[in-house]
Design an enzyme around this catalytic site. Sequence first.
Site, PDB file in Angstrom:
ATOM      1  NE  ARG A 117      19.946 -29.319   2.030  1.00 38.72           N
ATOM      2  CZ  ARG A 117      20.393 -28.210   2.593  1.00 38.72           C
ATOM      3  NH1 ARG A 117      21.423 -28.242   3.437  1.00 38.72           N
ATOM      4  NH2 ARG A 117      19.837 -27.045   2.332  1.00 38.72           N
ATOM      5  CB  THR A 405      27.582 -24.474   6.719  1.00 40.18           C
ATOM      6  OG1 THR A 405      26.176 -24.395   6.626  1.00 40.18           O
ATOM      7  CG2 THR A 405      28.065 -25.618   5.879  1.00 40.18           C
TER       8      THR A 405
END
Length: 590
Positions: A117, A405
């Site tokens: 992340r 995404t």
Amino acid sequence: MIARRLAVPLAGILAGGSVLLVQPAVAASPPGQVSPPGQAEKRPVAEGYGGAVATVDLDASEAALGVLRRGGNAVDAAVAAAATLGVTEPYSAGLAGGGFLVYYDARHRKVHTIDGRETAPRAMTATSLEGIAFDEAVTSGLSAGVPGSVAQWELALRRFGTLPLGQALKPAIKVASEGFTVDQTFYDQTAANAARFKDFTSTAKLYLPGGAPPPVGSTFRNPELADTYRRLGREGGGWLYGGRLGSEVVATVKSPPVTPGSTRNVRPGLMELSDLRAYRAIERPPTKVTYKGMDVYGMAPPSSGGSTVGEALNILEALPEVGVHEYLEASRLSFADRGKYVGDIPGVPLKELLSDGFAKERACLVGDRALPHPAPAGDPDGAYGPCRAASPAQATPTPAEGPETTHLVVTDRWGNVVAYNITIESTGGNGIVVPGRGFLLNNELTDFTFGPAPGDPNLPAPGKRPRSSMAPTIVLADGRPLLALGSPGGSTIITTVLQILVNRWDLGMSLPDALAAPRATQRNTAQTQAEQGFIDRYGTGLTAKGHSLVLNPEIGAATAVEFLRHGRLQAVAEPTRRGGGSALVVSERR
Ligand code: GLY
């Protein structure tokens, strides 16, 4: 519509409606070398043996398949596919983004996860986003998080792969150099971004050649990205995490290349080279719940994917019957808890959120009618009684999120499995290409709560990772893989994964049907967003139960693989959403 709870035979469910895909013989060249030309068009379902892949894109699936055929493993192939998606799906993924990878190691029968992340720069505080309009933050240097993908690729390859990064990047380099055919999805995404892409000289030059999106059917090349990947392969991640490429990222974030005459207010970012130097991809224990005798593994915080899917499954398991009403209610309640408790903070009560006791307490709130909005969060405190509800004042709203995404799944001949979500956040990230390098920056920091929101677990902080909804998921039965899946779609990722599992295991659909079925998403919102097909099928019944459905034309773009009997694999992508995906198998025969 309602499925009575049945004991599902775990290893013997044969799915129908599949399309067999004939593959040429396995090539003998070393892994990481470029593939021979393959399938002319993408197909959503493939069945066979020896390894399988599903992504949203044919070039990316072929990149992974080529690596598998040359003896690479699932992790090698996943990195090759992810890097290729950075070329062909550059508005959803890229080396300046981040992601979450869930990996089943067949040899040790163990599930691992890697958190790649993005992080907030150390200069970011709880108030850095306060008062800023969301749309303004979307296209800014301020929203760019320290990228995680490259560190994640390196860690994944080092821990579980067999290829060096340079080899794993080769298929992507080939596609970037030789080009790919622009399809309707790429065109549409470019057109939807054109107003902001034209405001940055570097982005307009790359993605609006001649001032307009490249036409459908044209060949799109990205030689600068090919060069960036080549050099990254030679120099390693240090080139980004503290080296020359990192300096260029920082310079772009701090002083975005705004087109002369543009009136856009582009806020500069806070990232420093020291933030890049400090970045680490992190191995974390997976989340795990047991559902109908299967072990469901997912991604722990800073993603809310594993905890929210897991809690909802536990709630469903505690109900006497499961249908679409129960699916929506379990999702509503688990989103209430996600909002209050989950973020990149110490002390997330993960064990309690995923406990059977907490699930039972939450499940007893589910009745014949939809719960009033908003559902308050529960108390995952270990002391559970019947039907204890927190006060409505504790409810935390779920912010809107877009369709961004992407997700891929890969399995190899040894039975290793990867479920991998990657993102640059918005479709098109922050809209800013690093000049001369051929890739967009992420705007992942818009996943933080902007505030003011005292006590919110997802407020920004120095070095913190924004809460994600990415939910790459691997399901095991008796310690062996049964299913792997995931989807894009912001916070709808969670509901898409949950709905596919419910479709497959509670409503008895085949995996292709479970993916293709119309979707709905209830995230503790006043209205439940739903695709037209879902409204047509379930709208009347759900409205009678007090649900309010509102149209969302398209939810998610999932990919999955199921392990059928006798080593047979079924790879599945979307038949139509996002233009349809690509499923491939190494061989149609044993
Ligand atoms: N940026 C989408 C997510 O992390 O959920």
